[in-house]
Structures are given as structure tokens and as C-alpha cells.
Design a protein around this motif. Sequence first.
Motif, PDB file in Angstrom:
ATOM      1  N   THR A  86       0.874  -1.349  -0.028  1.00 50.15           N
ATOM      2  CA  THR A  86       0.042   0.054   0.053  1.00 50.15           C
ATOM      3  C   THR A  86       0.796   1.242   0.126  1.00 50.15           C
ATOM      4  O   THR A  86       0.390   2.130  -0.268  1.00 50.15           O
ATOM      5  CB  THR A  86      -0.880  -0.026   1.247  1.00 50.15           C
ATOM      6  OG1 THR A  86      -0.038   0.117   2.460  1.00 50.15           O
ATOM      7  CG2 THR A  86      -1.916  -1.080   1.418  1.00 50.15           C
ATOM      8  N   GLY A  87       2.019   1.210   0.406  1.00 43.15           N
ATOM      9  CA  GLY A  87       2.951   2.262   0.600  1.00 43.15           C
ATOM     10  C   GLY A  87       2.720   2.980   1.663  1.00 43.15           C
ATOM     11  O   GLY A  87       3.120   4.112   1.987  1.00 43.15           O
ATOM     12  N   LEU A  88       1.744   2.797   2.492  1.00 47.59           N
ATOM     13  CA  LEU A  88       1.258   3.277   3.935  1.00 47.59           C
ATOM     14  C   LEU A  88       2.355   3.087   4.898  1.00 47.59           C
ATOM     15  O   LEU A  88       2.852   2.011   5.076  1.00 47.59           O
ATOM     16  CB  LEU A  88      -0.196   2.831   4.391  1.00 47.59           C
ATOM     17  CG  LEU A  88      -1.380   3.233   3.388  1.00 47.59           C
ATOM     18  CD1 LEU A  88      -2.478   2.458   3.877  1.00 47.59           C
ATOM     19  CD2 LEU A  88      -1.419   4.602   3.391  1.00 47.59           C
ATOM     20  N   PRO A  89       2.487   4.062   6.043  1.00 49.53           N
ATOM     21  CA  PRO A  89       3.243   3.535   6.942  1.00 49.53           C
ATOM     22  C   PRO A  89       2.294   2.544   7.890  1.00 49.53           C
ATOM     23  O   PRO A  89       1.226   2.563   8.147  1.00 49.53           O
ATOM     24  CB  PRO A  89       3.499   4.861   7.951  1.00 49.53           C
ATOM     25  CG  PRO A  89       2.254   5.774   7.374  1.00 49.53           C
ATOM     26  CD  PRO A  89       2.019   5.294   5.966  1.00 49.53           C
ATOM     27  N   THR A  90       3.031   1.378   8.403  1.00 50.91           N
ATOM     28  CA  THR A  90       2.529   0.370   9.035  1.00 50.91           C
ATOM     29  C   THR A  90       3.376  -0.037  10.267  1.00 50.91           C
ATOM     30  O   THR A  90       4.704  -0.198  10.320  1.00 50.91           O
ATOM     31  CB  THR A  90       2.296  -0.886   8.340  1.00 50.91           C
ATOM     32  OG1 THR A  90       3.514  -1.354   7.826  1.00 50.91           O
ATOM     33  CG2 THR A  90       1.380  -0.671   7.068  1.00 50.91           C
ATOM     34  N   ILE A  91       2.652  -0.566  11.313  1.00 48.28           N
ATOM     35  CA  ILE A  91       3.397  -1.231  12.530  1.00 48.28           C
ATOM     36  C   ILE A  91       2.725  -2.680  12.835  1.00 48.28           C
ATOM     37  O   ILE A  91       1.410  -2.480  12.489  1.00 48.28           O
ATOM     38  CB  ILE A  91       3.454  -0.206  13.652  1.00 48.28           C
ATOM     39  CG1 ILE A  91       2.190   0.068  14.471  1.00 48.28           C
ATOM     40  CG2 ILE A  91       4.201   1.006  13.369  1.00 48.28           C
ATOM     41  CD1 ILE A  91       2.201   0.693  15.924  1.00 48.28           C
ATOM     42  N   GLY A  92       3.476  -3.347  13.430  1.00 46.06           N
ATOM     43  CA  GLY A  92       2.534  -4.730  14.031  1.00 46.06           C
ATOM     44  C   GLY A  92       2.585  -4.651  15.365  1.00 46.06           C
ATOM     45  O   GLY A  92       3.711  -4.497  16.216  1.00 46.06           O
TER      46      GLY A  92
END
Length: 231
Positions: free
Chosen positions: A134-140
Motif C-alpha cells: 500500500t505504501g502506507l506507514p505500518t506497524i505490527g
Amino acid sequence: MTTEPVPADRPVSASEARAVQDALRGRVVLDETGPPPGTGRVTGVDVAYDDERNLVAAAAVVLDAATLDVVAESTAVGRISFPYVPGLLAFREIPTVLAALEALPCPPGLVVCDGYGLAHPRRFGLACHLGVLTGLPTIGVAKNPFTFTHAAPGTPRGSTAPLLAGDEEVGRALRTRDAVKPVFVSVGHRVSLDNACAHTLALTPAYRLPETTRRADALCRRALAEITPAA
DNA sequence: GCGACAG
DNA sequence: ATCTTGTCGC
């Protein structure tokens, strides 16, 4: 009569899935700090399953990062197209999650995943995978340490301990409530580990799990239950 | 080879 | 993930 080839748009075997991970792993961006906590929007995504009917429901819930109020939400339903295999969770969850994200009426901002990012046997967990796609900033943010090891964080909320794969810090065990089992935070895409932990703390004013995951979990369960409820 | 193993 | 009641405690 001709035999139609099956579209090869998704892995059909575990070895094929691992090859996809290897091909995408290099696209993870690790040199960005990410959005400051408490500003903009934060979106939680989660998935629920109905093995009986082979159905999967995903939810995306957008929160105002400052107030944690719900700004927007969406759901998507699909068929279960990949089995649960430790290390390959993304292939089971991402198709429906992507559909839910695309159904949102506004940009998601930072996306919080239920599971791991870099803390993964191949360093390419669900959060990394979703971020690259998605190109989005992500965290888990995961509930269990998976195969990794960690010392017990201090008792107070906010205490941390490195989540280790041998010598390598792949994430952090983060206490979000005094004396309660920590959550396990790792970087997905375009966010630093420090910032990922700061976001997680900002999202846990009252419960162990982030409001994003709590909201998304409740919504996808409801969406699944509402498929042919009275019939 | 066997067991462990995010959700 | 999911199957599941009551129960202890803030």
C-alpha cells in the motif's frame, strides 16, 4: 473445449509464498521515523474467519489519533484463499484487508496490524507486507512472542524489553498496562521502532491492546456474524 | 527427523 | 483464529 489457466495472482503453495516474500522484502522502508503519535489518523485492521462457510471478514477502523474517536470504518468479505501457516499469515489476511482499506472514504494514515512486521522468521511479516503493497506507514502489534525471546519488561506501563531473534532486536515487548502481559511491537514500513512503541502507548489509554485493534476486531466479528444472520 | 509456531 | 460458563476482582 479449452482448459482455462488459473490466474497466478496469488501464491498457491508455501514455497511460492516464500518466494514472494523474498521478492518484496527489499522494498521495506526502514529509514523513516513515521508520523508523530497523537496527530492525524491511525487505522486498525483485523480479520475474522468462519471455517464452516469458508468465509473471511476484514475491517478497517480509522481513529482520530488525538481523541481516539472513530472517524470512519469499512468492511470487506471474501473466501478463505490460503491456509494458516506460521510465517505466511499475510497471504491469508491481506487480500480481504486490502479490500477493506480500499473501501474507506478517507486516507488511513498509520496502519496498525494485528501481528508482526519485521519480527518474522524471514523479516517480512504481515505489517511489512501490507506496508509494501500500500505504501502506507505500518506497524505490527502482536499478542504473543511467536518464536522470539525476551526478558520481562519492568512492571510499570511503558516498560520495554528487546524482542530478540538471537542477538538481533526484531521488535520490543512493551507493557501497556501495569503488571499486565506485554504486547509485542515491531516495525512494518516507514516507521521507526521507537515511534511504533510511542504510537502503541498512545493507543492504549485503558486496555492492553490498542484501541485500533480492539475496534477493528469487534467490527470484523460483527460483519462476519451479520452475513445471513436471520435465515 | 521432530517440535514450535503471529492469526 | 475458534470452540465456550461461570467467576474472581477492580
